[in-house]
Design a protein around this motif. Structure first.
Motif, PDB file in Angstrom:
ATOM      1  N   LEU A  92       0.790  -1.355   0.112  1.00  0.00           N
ATOM      2  CA  LEU A  92      -0.117  -0.002   0.103  1.00  0.00           C
ATOM      3  C   LEU A  92       0.796   1.223   0.053  1.00  0.00           C
ATOM      4  O   LEU A  92       0.598   2.259  -0.671  1.00  0.00           O
ATOM      5  CB  LEU A  92      -0.838  -0.020   1.147  1.00  0.00           C
ATOM      6  CG  LEU A  92      -1.995   0.991   0.964  1.00  0.00           C
ATOM      7  CD1 LEU A  92      -3.103   0.265  -0.024  1.00  0.00           C
ATOM      8  CD2 LEU A  92      -2.851   1.205   2.411  1.00  0.00           C
TER       9      LEU A  92
ATOM     10  N   LEU B 107       0.548   4.093  -2.829  1.00  0.00           N
ATOM     11  CA  LEU B 107      -0.012   5.642  -2.299  1.00  0.00           C
ATOM     12  C   LEU B 107       1.158   6.653  -2.302  1.00  0.00           C
ATOM     13  O   LEU B 107       0.994   7.806  -2.556  1.00  0.00           O
ATOM     14  CB  LEU B 107      -0.747   5.512  -0.837  1.00  0.00           C
ATOM     15  CG  LEU B 107      -2.284   4.735  -0.933  1.00  0.00           C
ATOM     16  CD1 LEU B 107      -2.757   4.572   0.180  1.00  0.00           C
ATOM     17  CD2 LEU B 107      -3.207   5.816  -1.938  1.00  0.00           C
ATOM     18  N   GLY B 108       2.277   6.053  -1.990  1.00  0.00           N
ATOM     19  CA  GLY B 108       3.621   7.033  -1.775  1.00  0.00           C
ATOM     20  C   GLY B 108       3.742   7.584  -3.096  1.00  0.00           C
ATOM     21  O   GLY B 108       4.173   8.589  -3.305  1.00  0.00           O
TER      22      GLY B 108
ATOM     23  N   LEU C 106       1.772  10.747  -3.868  1.00  0.00           N
ATOM     24  CA  LEU C 106       1.800  11.578  -2.611  1.00  0.00           C
ATOM     25  C   LEU C 106       1.315  13.035  -3.019  1.00  0.00           C
ATOM     26  O   LEU C 106       0.874  13.842  -2.125  1.00  0.00           O
ATOM     27  CB  LEU C 106       3.022  11.686  -2.160  1.00  0.00           C
ATOM     28  CG  LEU C 106       3.390  11.069  -0.647  1.00  0.00           C
ATOM     29  CD1 LEU C 106       4.780  11.132  -0.351  1.00  0.00           C
ATOM     30  CD2 LEU C 106       2.459  11.829   0.314  1.00  0.00           C
TER      31      LEU C 106
ATOM     32  N   CYS D 241      -1.946  14.419  -0.754  1.00  0.00           N
ATOM     33  CA  CYS D 241      -1.584  14.023   0.364  1.00  0.00           C
ATOM     34  C   CYS D 241      -2.965  13.678   1.378  1.00  0.00           C
ATOM     35  O   CYS D 241      -2.973  13.113   2.443  1.00  0.00           O
ATOM     36  CB  CYS D 241      -0.896  15.071   1.069  1.00  0.00           C
ATOM     37  SG  CYS D 241       0.733  15.032   0.848  1.00  0.00           S
ATOM     38  N   THR D 242      -3.960  14.567   1.097  1.00  0.00           N
ATOM     39  CA  THR D 242      -5.150  14.703   1.640  1.00  0.00           C
ATOM     40  C   THR D 242      -6.297  13.692   1.126  1.00  0.00           C
ATOM     41  O   THR D 242      -6.323  13.899  -0.031  1.00  0.00           O
ATOM     42  CB  THR D 242      -5.591  16.020   2.144  1.00  0.00           C
ATOM     43  OG1 THR D 242      -4.315  16.671   2.627  1.00  0.00           O
ATOM     44  CG2 THR D 242      -6.699  15.922   2.985  1.00  0.00           C
ATOM     45  N   PRO D 243      -7.045  12.851   1.996  1.00  0.00           N
ATOM     46  CA  PRO D 243      -7.958  12.001   1.236  1.00  0.00           C
ATOM     47  C   PRO D 243      -9.151  13.258   0.878  1.00  0.00           C
ATOM     48  O   PRO D 243      -9.561  13.903   1.987  1.00  0.00           O
ATOM     49  CB  PRO D 243      -8.405  11.008   2.409  1.00  0.00           C
ATOM     50  CG  PRO D 243      -7.832  11.762   3.823  1.00  0.00           C
ATOM     51  CD  PRO D 243      -6.566  12.757   3.378  1.00  0.00           C
ATOM     52  N   ASP D 244      -9.806  12.986  -0.225  1.00  0.00           N
ATOM     53  CA  ASP D 244     -10.803  13.835  -0.689  1.00  0.00           C
ATOM     54  C   ASP D 244     -12.130  13.286  -0.303  1.00  0.00           C
ATOM     55  O   ASP D 244     -12.358  12.179  -0.504  1.00  0.00           O
ATOM     56  CB  ASP D 244     -10.702  14.073  -2.203  1.00  0.00           C
ATOM     57  CG  ASP D 244     -11.557  15.362  -2.577  1.00  0.00           C
ATOM     58  OD1 ASP D 244     -11.523  16.415  -2.028  1.00  0.00           O
ATOM     59  OD2 ASP D 244     -12.497  14.982  -3.680  1.00  0.00           O
ATOM     60  N   GLN D 245     -13.065  14.470  -0.051  1.00  0.00           N
ATOM     61  CA  GLN D 245     -14.404  13.539   0.309  1.00  0.00           C
ATOM     62  C   GLN D 245     -15.386  14.451  -0.582  1.00  0.00           C
ATOM     63  O   GLN D 245     -15.317  15.878  -0.571  1.00  0.00           O
ATOM     64  CB  GLN D 245     -14.825  13.915   1.687  1.00  0.00           C
ATOM     65  CG  GLN D 245     -13.954  13.177   2.942  1.00  0.00           C
ATOM     66  CD  GLN D 245     -14.550  13.431   4.297  1.00  0.00           C
ATOM     67  OE1 GLN D 245     -15.698  12.959   4.492  1.00  0.00           O
ATOM     68  NE2 GLN D 245     -13.745  14.091   5.206  1.00  0.00           N
ATOM     69  N   SER D 246     -15.966  13.761  -1.332  1.00  0.00           N
ATOM     70  CA  SER D 246     -16.758  14.590  -2.348  1.00  0.00           C
ATOM     71  C   SER D 246     -18.003  15.149  -1.755  1.00  0.00           C
ATOM     72  O   SER D 246     -18.701  14.588  -0.778  1.00  0.00           O
ATOM     73  CB  SER D 246     -17.190  13.832  -3.321  1.00  0.00           C
ATOM     74  OG  SER D 246     -18.159  12.602  -2.743  1.00  0.00           O
ATOM     75  N   GLU D 247     -18.192  16.610  -1.857  1.00  0.00           N
ATOM     76  CA  GLU D 247     -19.455  17.058  -1.379  1.00  0.00           C
ATOM     77  C   GLU D 247     -20.554  16.845  -2.105  1.00  0.00           C
ATOM     78  O   GLU D 247     -21.001  16.646  -3.197  1.00  0.00           O
ATOM     79  CB  GLU D 247     -19.244  18.817  -1.700  1.00  0.00           C
ATOM     80  CG  GLU D 247     -18.032  19.415  -0.770  1.00  0.00           C
ATOM     81  CD  GLU D 247     -17.856  20.897  -1.431  1.00  0.00           C
ATOM     82  OE1 GLU D 247     -18.735  21.526  -1.945  1.00  0.00           O
ATOM     83  OE2 GLU D 247     -16.958  21.285  -0.568  1.00  0.00           O
ATOM     84  N   PRO D 248     -21.734  16.333  -1.248  1.00  0.00           N
ATOM     85  CA  PRO D 248     -22.866  15.763  -1.815  1.00  0.00           C
ATOM     86  C   PRO D 248     -23.575  16.999  -2.648  1.00  0.00           C
ATOM     87  O   PRO D 248     -23.538  18.398  -2.066  1.00  0.00           O
ATOM     88  CB  PRO D 248     -23.717  15.467  -0.620  1.00  0.00           C
ATOM     89  CG  PRO D 248     -23.098  16.084   0.560  1.00  0.00           C
ATOM     90  CD  PRO D 248     -21.759  16.547   0.184  1.00  0.00           C
TER      91      PRO D 248
END
Lengths: 411, 468
Positions: B22, B26-27, B30, B33-40
Motif C-alpha cells: 500500500l 499511495l506513496g 503523494l 496528500c489529503t483524502p478527498d471527500q466529495s461534497e454531496p
C-alpha cells in the motif's frame, strides 16, 4: 574486532507502543520501515526506549543512532450542516531521535534515549466553519531516558530507565460570538514530568526471542500557561482579559507491549508486536485560569491496542530491506471526535532500507497510515461539549532518515 | 466505535502482505496528500422549490432591533432559506419588497447593559424611509401616535415575502388594510402592507396571499404571534387579545389558499409566549427572582387588571422590560393626603408597578390561551386536512435557546445582547437568530421531502442588523 551491527541472529521483543491518538510514528528510521514492531527487535539502539531489557543483550560495542522524523497528518472534513469540504493546512510535525548504548561490563550496559514520542500539529484554515471549536492545536514533546540493563543469563536480561519529559502545547480558537473575525483565544504552556520504563528480554532458542516492556504514564505539569484574548469588544473586555495565566496537566499514556521476533530464514527476520496504550488517563483538558473563563474539554480516551508485524530481509551485509504493517486502534470515542485531533483506527504499511556507507549505516523509512472514516454527531443542546458535526478522513505519512554507527572492540 | 474487521490471524497475515504494498502505491501519488471527500450535491427531493412564498408577520418580514430596515430584511429567515435554495437552483429568484438601501423604519441601538443584564437602548429615527405624508393618530393607545407611510416596494409581481409587521390572523379580511384612504382608522390600516401593494389598492391580506400564491410552488406559513404581541408589549393596555375561534377559522382560510392544487409547504407551530425574553426576563424563571429584596416574594407590588387593585406579585405575572429597568428606583410619590414620600418603584405598596409595566396572569391567560388553541388547530389541520409537515418552533428552537445551545462552538441563548439570538427589542431575532430559525424550517423540509438542502451557518452572519 569491530562490529558495526548488532548480531543479526537476535530475535527480540520490543515494546513499541505507537497506538493512534497523538502518538508520533516509530522513533527510528529502521523501526518506521518495520511498521514499528520493535519490542523484540534487537538490531537497533532504539531498543533503549522500546524495551530497556534488550539493552542488556546488546553486544560489547558502543552504538550510536540518530536521525530525523517528519509526520504529516492530513485530514479532510465534510460538514454535515454546510455540506462543504474543508481541508487542513499542510503541516509537518518534526521529530528526531538520538540513542546511545555503552557496555560497562559484559553483563551491565547503560544507554541514553532522547526522542519525540508524542505530538500533533493541527491547523485548519483561519475562518473555517469550526474555527470557534479549534483553529490550530499542537503538542511537542521530548523524552530523555537514561537507562541501565543487566544480563541475568545468556538467554535473559532486564532493564529499566528513568524518563524526564518536556512538552509544549498551543491552542487557538476563534470567538465566533463576536462580529470581529479577529476575536481569538490563544493558549500556550510548557512543562515537564517524570516517568519510568522497564522491560525484559529473553531467547527461547536460536531463532526465537521475546520481550515485554512497560512504560509508565507521564504527567506534564504546566504551570506557566498563558491565555490571551484579542479583539474582544469593549462590552466584554472584563470577561476576556487580554492576558491571564493558567495551569494545566497533560497526560502522556503508559504503554504495555509484548513482542516476538523469529529468524525465519538466514536472511529473513520477522517481528510481531502487540501493545496496549493506557490512553484512558486522558480524561479531559483543564485549563485553570487566573482570570477569565475556565477551559474544560472532555476527551475520555479509551485504552487502545495495536498490532504490528515487520520483516527485515538481509540482502547483503551492506543492504537491508524492510516492510511492515500495523493496525492501530484509536483511543478516541465516537462522541469525542473533534477537529482538534480527528484520529481513527489506522491501517498502516511501511517500507525501509539500510545502506552501509563505510563505517556508517544510513537508515531510511517511510510509512503510510490510512485512517478509517470518522463521523462526529453533535447534540447542540449539550453546549458544555461544543463540537461540529461531519465526517473526517485522514492520511498519516511518516518519513524518517538517520544514521547508526557502532564502535569499540569486542571483548 | 468504528473498527476495521479483523478475522482470524491467518487472514490478518494475508491482509498484512497485501497492505505492505500500500505505501508504495499511495506513496507514488503523494501529490494528493489529503483524502478527498466529495461534497454531496444539494437537492430539494420531492419539493418543487422553483418559486417560494413566505407568509407571516414581523418575524417573517425580518423585524430586528425594533424596526424593519433594508439590512434586516436581507437576514429575514425566508431570505436565508431562499439563499440556500440557490445552491440547488442558481437561477432561482426570491423577490421581496426591500426598503431602499441604507434606510428603514427606525431601529434600537445599544447604549449599554444595566446591572440587571438588561440592554439600555435608544431609538434611532435617522435614515427613515418615510414617504412625504404622514398623519397623526390621536386615538392611539398610550397617547397620540404618528403613523408613517414608508417607501413603496415594486408591487408587480407581489413580494415573495408576504411577511407584514403587525399583521394578525384576525386582520386578514380587513378590506383596504393597505389603502392610504384608511390611514386614519386605527386597526384598519397597516403601513407595512400598504407599501407592498399598488397605490389605493383595496385588497385584503387574504387576497394578496391568494394572488401571490398563484405562481408559487411551495410556501412557509408562520402567523399568530402578530395577534398577540401588541397586547403583550403594552402590558395588556393596548390592542385586543385575539379570539380563539377567529384565529382558528382565519388560519384555515389562509392555509386553504396556500394549499390549492396540492401546493406543498411547511406550517410553523408557534413558540410559547413566555419563552420570549420580553416576558421571560420578568417572569418567575427569569431574572425577577433575583430582584426581590429579601426572601419574601411579597416585596414586589403591582397594579393589576382587571380590578385595578394593588397586590403582591403573583408567580404568573410578568414584569415587562421597562418595569424591570425602573424597578427599585427611589421616586417621589404624592400620597392621597398630599404629603410627598420617597418610595422605591415596585417595592412599595405606595409606588407599585403600573399596569403598563406588567402583564399579569389574568392578561397573560387571555392572550396565551387562544394561541395554544391555534397551535393545536394548526397541528390538526396539517396532519389531517393538508397532510403537510409542521415545524414545532418551541421544541425545535425556542425552548432549546432558553436552555442555551452551541452551534459549531458558538453559544446561543436567550440572554439579551450576548445570547446573539434575540435582538434588542427582546422578542424579534438577530440575523443569526434568523439563521437558526431558517435551519429549523430546512431541517423539516429535508426530512419530509427527502431533500438535501445545506444549513445556514449562523456564525458567519452579523450579530445584529443595525448599522455598527
Amino acid at each position: 574486532m569491530t562490529r558495526r551491527f548488532l548480531p543479526v541472529g537476535f530475535l527480540f521483543l520490543s515494546s513499541a507502543a505507537l497506538a493512534g491518538g497523538f502518538q508520533n510514528g516509530p522513533q527510528s528510521a529502521r523501526l518506521v520501515g518495520l511498521g514499528g514492531a520493535a519490542t523484540a527487535y534487537a538490531r537497533d539502539a532504539s531498543a533503549i526506549f522500546y524495551n530497556p531489557g534488550i539493552l542488556g543483550h546488546l553486544d560489547s560495542l558502543t552504538h550510536l543512532s540518530f536521525g530525523g522524523l517528519g509526520t504529516a497528518r492530513n485530514t479532510s472534513f465534510l460538514g454535515a450542516d454546510s455540506r462543504r469540504q474543508t481541508v487542513q493546512d499542510f503541516t509537518i510535525q518534526p521529530g528526531g531521535y538520538f540513542y546511545a548504548s555503552h557496555p560497562v561490563s559484559d553483563r551491565f550496559k547503560v544507554g541514553l534515549s532522547i526522542n519525540t514520542p508524542f505530538g500533533y500539529d493541527t491547523k485548519w484554515p483561519g475562518q473555517w466553519e469550526g474555527s470557534s471549536i479549534v483553529r490550530s492545536a499542537s503538542l511537542n514533546t521530548v523524552y530523555v531516558q537514561p537507562t541501565a540493563a543487566f544480563k541475568v543469563s545468556e538467554n535473559f536480561s532486564v532493564g529499566a530507565g528513568f524518563i524526564y519529559a518536556y512538552g509544549k502545547m498551543k491552542r487557538e480558537r476563534g470567538l465566533g460570538q463576536y462580529d470581529d473575525l479577529g476575536a481569538t483565544a490563544r493558549y500556550e504552556a510548557s512543562g515537564s514530568g517524570l516517568g519510568y520504563n522497564v522491560g525484559i528480554y529473553g531467547r527461547t532458542g536460536d531463532d526465537l526471542s521475546f520481550g515485554i516492556s512497560y512504560r509508565g504514564p507521564v504527567a506534564l505539569k504546566m504551570n506557566n500557561g498563558k491565555a490571551e484574548y484579542t479583539n474582544i469588544p469593549a462590552l466584554d473586555a472584563s470577561r476576556y482579559p487580554a492576558s491571564s495565566g493558567f495551569m494545566t496537566r497533560l497526560k502522556m499514556p503508559s504503554a504495555l507491549a509484548v513482542g516476538l521476533a523469529d529468524q525465519m530464514t538466514k536472511q529473513l527476520l520477522v517481528t510481531f508486536d502487540f501493545a496496549l496504550t493506557g490512553w484512558s488517563s486522558n480524561d479531559s483538558i483543564n485549563f485553570k485560569t487566573d482570570s477569565g473563563p475556565q477551559v474544560r474539554v472532555g476527551r475520555r480516551y479509551e485504552d487502545a491496542m495495536s498490532f504490528r508485524v515487520g520483516g527485515e530481509y538481509t540482502v547483503s551485509k551492506d543492504l537491508l530491506l524492510r516492510a511492515g504493517v500495523s493496525y492501530d486502534e484509536t483511543p478516541i470515542r465516537d462522541e469525542f471526535i473533534s477537529p482538534e485531533l480527528p484520529d481513527g483506527n489506522r491501517l498502516g504499511g511501511s517500507l525501509g532500507t539500510s545502506l552501509r556507507l563505510n563505517r556508517v549505516m544510513l537508515n531510511l523509512g517511510y510509512g503510510l497510515d490510512v485512517t478509517g472514516k470518522r463521523t462526529a454527531r453533535v447534540n447542540r443542546t449539550q453546549y458544555q461539549a461544543p463540537n461540529i458535526a461531519g465526517t473526517y478522513r485522514t492520511l498519516v505519512h511518516t518519513l524518517s532518515a538517520g544514521v547508526s554507527y557502532s564502535f569499540g572492540s569486542k571483548n | 466505535m468504528q473498527r476495521f474487521s479483523l478475522r482470524s490471524s491467518g487472514v490478518i497475515s494475508r491482509q498484512i502482505l497485501r497492505f505492505a504494498t500500500l505505501p508504495l502505491a499511495l506513496g507514488a501519488v503523494l501529490t494528493s496528500c489529503t483524502p478527498d471527500q466529495s461534497e454531496p450535491t444539494p437537492n430539494a427531493g420531492t419539493l418543487d422549490v422553483a418559486q417560494y412564498l413566505a407568509v407571516g408577520d414581523g418575524y417573517t418580514a425580518g423585524i430586528s432591533d425594533g424596526g424593519l430596515t433594508a439590512t434586516s430584511q436581507q437576514y429575514a429567515y425566508p431570505t436565508l432559506i431562499a439563499q440556500q435554495l440557490l445552491r440547488i437552483n442558481p437561477e432561482g429568484r426570491f423577490t421581496q419588497g426591500l426598503l431602499p438601501a441604507g434606510t428603514g423604519t427606525g431601529y434600537l441601538t445599544l447604549r449599554g447593559i444595566d446591572d440587571r443584564g438588561l440592554p439600555q437602548t435608544s431609538r434611532v429615527t435617522r435614515g427613515r424611509a418615510v414617504r412625504g405624508s404622514f398623519i397623526a393618530n390621536p386615538a392611539a393607545c398610550g397617547g397620540a401616535d404618528t403613523t408613517f407611510l414608508y417607501a413603496q416596494a415594486a408591487s408587480s409581481p407581489l413580494s415573495q415575502n408576504l411577511g407584514v409587521p403587525g399583521i394578525g390572523l384576525t386582520q386578514i379580511e380587513v378590506v383596504g388594510l393597505g389603502n392610504t384612504a384608511n390611514q386614519g382608522r386605527s386597526g384598519s390600516f397597516n403601513p407595512y402592507f400598504e407599501r407592498l401593494l399598488p397605490a389605493n389598492d383595496n385588497r385584503t391580506y387574504l387576497q394578496a396571499v391568494t394572488d401571490a400564491s398563484a405562481s408559487a410552488t411551495f410556501f412557509t406559513f408562520f402567523m399568530g404571534l402578530g395577534d398577540a404581541l401588541p397586547y403583550v408589549l403594552s402590558g395588556g393596555e393596548c390592542g385586543t387579545f385575539p379570539n380563539a375561534t377567529t384565529l382558528n377559522t382565519n388560519a384555515k382560510k389562509v392555509l386553504d389558499r396556500l394549499t390549492t392544487n396540492g401546493r406543498q409547504g411547511v406550517i410553523a407551530l408557534l413558540p410559547t409566549l413566555q419563552n420570549l425574553p420580553v416576558l421571560r426576563l420578568g417572569g418567575k424563571d427569569g431574572i425577577r427572582g433575583t430582584l426581590t429584596q429579601g426572601n419574601s416574594p411579597d416585596s414586589i407590588y403591582v397594579r393589576s387588571a382587571p380590578a385595578n387593585v394593588v397586590r403582591a406579585i403573583d408567580a404568573g405575572d410578568f414584569i415587562l422590560p421597562a418595569g424591570l429597568a425602573r424597578l427599585g428606583a427611589a421616586e417621589q410619590v404624592t400620597l392621597p393626603n398630599g404629603t410627598t414620600v420617597t418610595a422605591r418603584y415596585g417595592l412599595s405598596k405606595r409606588n407599585p408597578l403600573v399596569r403598563r409595566d406588567v402583564l399579569d396572569y389574568f392578561e397573560f391567560s387571555r392572550v396565551n390561551s387562544p394561541l395554544i388553541a391555534l397551535n393545536t388547530e394548526l397541528d390538526r389541520l396539517a396532519k389531517t386536512v393538508y397532510k403537510l409537515p409542521t415545524v414545532n418552533l418551541d421544541d425545535e428552537l425556542f425552548t432549546q435557546i432558553n436552555r442555551r445551545i452551541s452551534v459549531n462552538g458558538v453559544e446561543y441563548s436567550s440572554e439579551p445582547v450576548r445570547g446573539n439570538f434575540y435582538s434588542l427589542d427582546l422578542y424579534s431575532l438577530t440575523p443569526r437568530g434568523n439563521a437558526l430559525l431558517a435551519n429549523t424550517f430546512i431541517k423539516v423540509i429535508n426530512a419530509r421531502y427527502q431533500a438535501n438542502i445545506p444549513f445556514v451557518d449562523p456564525n458567519t452572519l452579523p450579530t445584529t442588523a443595525r448599522p455598527q
